[in-house]
Design an enzyme around this catalytic site. Sequence first.
Site, PDB file in Angstrom:
ATOM      1  N   HIS A  20       0.794  -1.174   0.150  1.00  0.00           N
ATOM      2  CA  HIS A  20       0.122   0.035  -0.024  1.00  0.00           C
ATOM      3  C   HIS A  20       0.801   1.226   0.134  1.00  0.00           C
ATOM      4  O   HIS A  20       1.909   1.390   0.981  1.00  0.00           O
ATOM      5  CB  HIS A  20      -1.036   0.048   1.126  1.00  0.00           C
ATOM      6  CG  HIS A  20      -2.142   1.037   1.265  1.00  0.00           C
ATOM      7  ND1 HIS A  20      -2.466   1.449   2.303  1.00  0.00           N
ATOM      8  CD2 HIS A  20      -2.581   1.734   0.104  1.00  0.00           C
ATOM      9  CE1 HIS A  20      -3.465   2.469   1.944  1.00  0.00           C
ATOM     10  NE2 HIS A  20      -3.652   2.428   0.698  1.00  0.00           N
ATOM     11  N   ASP A  28       7.272   6.719 -20.602  1.00  0.00           N
ATOM     12  CA  ASP A  28       7.637   6.655 -22.015  1.00  0.00           C
ATOM     13  C   ASP A  28       8.767   6.200 -22.442  1.00  0.00           C
ATOM     14  O   ASP A  28       9.765   6.102 -21.588  1.00  0.00           O
ATOM     15  CB  ASP A  28       7.289   7.940 -22.748  1.00  0.00           C
ATOM     16  CG  ASP A  28       7.961   9.253 -22.341  1.00  0.00           C
ATOM     17  OD1 ASP A  28       9.126   8.939 -22.019  1.00  0.00           O
ATOM     18  OD2 ASP A  28       7.412  10.255 -22.475  1.00  0.00           O
ATOM     19  N   TRP A 119       5.291  13.579 -22.701  1.00  0.00           N
ATOM     20  CA  TRP A 119       4.489  13.471 -21.279  1.00  0.00           C
ATOM     21  C   TRP A 119       3.830  12.147 -21.040  1.00  0.00           C
ATOM     22  O   TRP A 119       2.767  12.296 -20.644  1.00  0.00           O
ATOM     23  CB  TRP A 119       3.677  14.798 -21.145  1.00  0.00           C
ATOM     24  CG  TRP A 119       4.454  16.016 -21.271  1.00  0.00           C
ATOM     25  CD1 TRP A 119       5.495  16.631 -20.545  1.00  0.00           C
ATOM     26  CD2 TRP A 119       4.337  16.915 -22.370  1.00  0.00           C
ATOM     27  NE1 TRP A 119       6.200  17.575 -21.099  1.00  0.00           N
ATOM     28  CE2 TRP A 119       5.374  17.997 -22.111  1.00  0.00           C
ATOM     29  CE3 TRP A 119       3.448  17.116 -23.452  1.00  0.00           C
ATOM     30  CZ2 TRP A 119       5.573  19.159 -22.945  1.00  0.00           C
ATOM     31  CZ3 TRP A 119       3.741  18.079 -24.321  1.00  0.00           C
ATOM     32  CH2 TRP A 119       4.807  19.178 -24.191  1.00  0.00           C
ATOM     33  N   GLY A 120       4.089  10.960 -21.711  1.00  0.00           N
ATOM     34  CA  GLY A 120       3.633   9.898 -21.614  1.00  0.00           C
ATOM     35  C   GLY A 120       4.175   9.027 -20.233  1.00  0.00           C
ATOM     36  O   GLY A 120       4.273   7.711 -20.057  1.00  0.00           O
ATOM     37  N   ASN A 121       4.309   9.530 -19.014  1.00  0.00           N
ATOM     38  CA  ASN A 121       4.795   9.255 -17.896  1.00  0.00           C
ATOM     39  C   ASN A 121       3.614   9.281 -16.958  1.00  0.00           C
ATOM     40  O   ASN A 121       2.935  10.210 -16.763  1.00  0.00           O
ATOM     41  CB  ASN A 121       5.975   9.822 -17.584  1.00  0.00           C
ATOM     42  CG  ASN A 121       7.251   9.924 -18.361  1.00  0.00           C
ATOM     43  OD1 ASN A 121       7.528   8.894 -18.828  1.00  0.00           O
ATOM     44  ND2 ASN A 121       7.428  10.981 -18.927  1.00  0.00           N
TER      45      ASN A 121
END
Length: 161
Positions: A20, A28, A119-121
């Site tokens: 948790h 990316d 910005w593919g993170n």
Amino acid sequence: MKRGRILNAKLSYAIATMGHDDLMLVTDAGLPFKHDERVIDLALSPDVPDLFSVLRAIRQEMWVEKLAFIKEGDNPNVVNGVKDIFPDAEATFEPNDWFHHAVDQEAKWVVRTGAWTPWGNVALWSGIPAVEWFRSTGAPPPAEWDERLERARQYGHVGVE
């Protein structure tokens, strides 16, 4: 042969070790970071595998309570696509510098996709199956969980499937 959705041994192991509030970054192809034992490099060629395929597979095996995108980024396709995959997760934004720091300092695991997009993170914080988790106490869940439980119920993501 493994029967689950994720066949990559290291990614399967990584998800099994998430507790948790542990942080997993799914990146990316272009995010710079040190390649160490925490990195699961799935990138094969541009967009193979793509970000959404990897996230859908992770969704099948990991409870995600919260996620974050790059604040300075302007890629509504990524934001909307990820929210469609994790509609019950709280979505936030973090500065790009935070991602560059977290990839080397805070993330328990870093999953590099072949995503060929700015910005593919996405940062994913591991959650718990809240309904079952709190049911074992014999008492109702704490009030601060009401919003999360309602989101989970709304999208049918409750209980261990």
